[in-house]
Write a protein that holds these residues in place. Structure first.
Motif, PDB file in Angstrom:
ATOM      1  N   SER A   4       4.897   8.154   0.516  1.00  0.00           N
ATOM      2  CA  SER A   4       6.300   8.440   0.198  1.00  0.00           C
ATOM      3  C   SER A   4       6.455   9.826  -0.423  1.00  0.00           C
ATOM      4  O   SER A   4       7.400  10.553  -0.106  1.00  0.00           O
ATOM      5  N   ARG A   7       6.081  12.374   2.259  1.00  0.00           N
ATOM      6  CA  ARG A   7       7.269  12.361   3.116  1.00  0.00           C
ATOM      7  C   ARG A   7       8.398  13.170   2.473  1.00  0.00           C
ATOM      8  O   ARG A   7       9.142  13.874   3.155  1.00  0.00           O
ATOM      9  N   CYS A   8       8.534  13.104   1.134  1.00  0.00           N
ATOM     10  CA  CYS A   8       9.548  13.895   0.435  1.00  0.00           C
ATOM     11  C   CYS A   8       9.311  15.388   0.645  1.00  0.00           C
ATOM     12  O   CYS A   8      10.246  16.143   0.933  1.00  0.00           O
ATOM     13  N   TYR A  10       7.560  16.722   3.099  1.00  0.00           N
ATOM     14  CA  TYR A  10       7.709  16.950   4.547  1.00  0.00           C
ATOM     15  C   TYR A  10       9.180  17.176   4.900  1.00  0.00           C
ATOM     16  O   TYR A  10       9.516  18.051   5.698  1.00  0.00           O
ATOM     17  N   ASN A  11      10.070  16.412   4.284  1.00  0.00           N
ATOM     18  CA  ASN A  11      11.495  16.489   4.600  1.00  0.00           C
ATOM     19  C   ASN A  11      12.258  17.527   3.792  1.00  0.00           C
ATOM     20  O   ASN A  11      13.429  17.775   4.060  1.00  0.00           O
ATOM     21  N   HIS A  12      11.625  18.128   2.803  1.00  0.00           N
ATOM     22  CA  HIS A  12      12.304  19.096   1.934  1.00  0.00           C
ATOM     23  C   HIS A  12      12.285  20.483   2.563  1.00  0.00           C
ATOM     24  O   HIS A  12      11.250  20.956   3.030  1.00  0.00           O
ATOM     25  N   SER A  13      13.422  21.143   2.547  1.00  0.00           N
ATOM     26  CA  SER A  13      13.536  22.452   3.219  1.00  0.00           C
ATOM     27  C   SER A  13      12.730  23.560   2.533  1.00  0.00           C
ATOM     28  O   SER A  13      12.452  24.590   3.150  1.00  0.00           O
ATOM     29  N   LYS A  52       1.756  10.099  11.913  1.00  0.00           N
ATOM     30  CA  LYS A  52       3.212  10.208  11.786  1.00  0.00           C
ATOM     31  C   LYS A  52       3.678  11.657  11.777  1.00  0.00           C
ATOM     32  O   LYS A  52       4.731  11.970  12.313  1.00  0.00           O
ATOM     33  N   GLY A  53       2.907  12.545  11.146  1.00  0.00           N
ATOM     34  CA  GLY A  53       3.312  13.947  11.008  1.00  0.00           C
ATOM     35  C   GLY A  53       3.051  14.784  12.231  1.00  0.00           C
ATOM     36  O   GLY A  53       3.684  15.821  12.433  1.00  0.00           O
ATOM     37  N   ARG A  56       3.158  18.951  13.058  1.00  0.00           N
ATOM     38  CA  ARG A  56       3.973  19.617  12.034  1.00  0.00           C
ATOM     39  C   ARG A  56       3.393  19.420  10.633  1.00  0.00           C
ATOM     40  O   ARG A  56       4.015  19.735   9.646  1.00  0.00           O
ATOM     41  N   PHE A  73       6.018  21.475   8.828  1.00  0.00           N
ATOM     42  CA  PHE A  73       6.905  20.913   7.816  1.00  0.00           C
ATOM     43  C   PHE A  73       6.160  20.617   6.516  1.00  0.00           C
ATOM     44  O   PHE A  73       6.774  20.494   5.476  1.00  0.00           O
ATOM     45  N   LEU A  74       4.837  20.481   6.597  1.00  0.00           N
ATOM     46  CA  LEU A  74       4.036  20.220   5.411  1.00  0.00           C
ATOM     47  C   LEU A  74       2.644  20.790   5.589  1.00  0.00           C
ATOM     48  O   LEU A  74       2.006  20.591   6.614  1.00  0.00           O
TER      49      LEU A  74
END
Length: 100
Positions: A4, A7-8, A10-13, A52-53, A56, A73-74
């Motif tokens: 989790s 994932r935060c 990964y999704n943060h700009s 899952k990633g 990216r 993304f990460l």
């Protein structure tokens, strides 16, 4: 959970952190020191995160910045992550008397 938290990021700009050096964009991996915790099946967890990633996501072998070659993304460096402790054994009847 670790998944989790990643994932935060990964999704943060704002991640991965990018710097401009000598006219080229470089990515600076996020460093998470997770060694010495009680994370069970850490290698399996990383494999599921990789699945899952996809392309990216990059697990780095050092915290050194590197040239950006794709739209990641990460980017993460996990020093000592393989050193996990076993969870402490709970005494028999440890849950006795607890309300459900």
């Amino acid at each position: 959970s670790v998944s989790s938290l990643l994932r935060c990021f990964y999704n943060h700009s704002a991640y991965p952190h990018r710097v401009l050096k000598d006219g080229a964009t470089q990515i600076v991996p996020l460093v998470l020191r997770l060694g010495g915790n009680c994370i069970s099946d850490f290698s399996g967890l990383l494999q599921r995160i990789r699945e899952k990633g996809g392309n990216r996501l990059r697990f780095c072998s050092s915290a050194d910045a590197y040239a950006s070659t794709s739209d990641e993304f990460l980017s993460i460096f996990l020093p000592g992550c393989e050193r996990q402790q076993k969870p402490p054994e709970r005494p028999v009847g440890a849950d006795a008397g607890r309300a459900s």
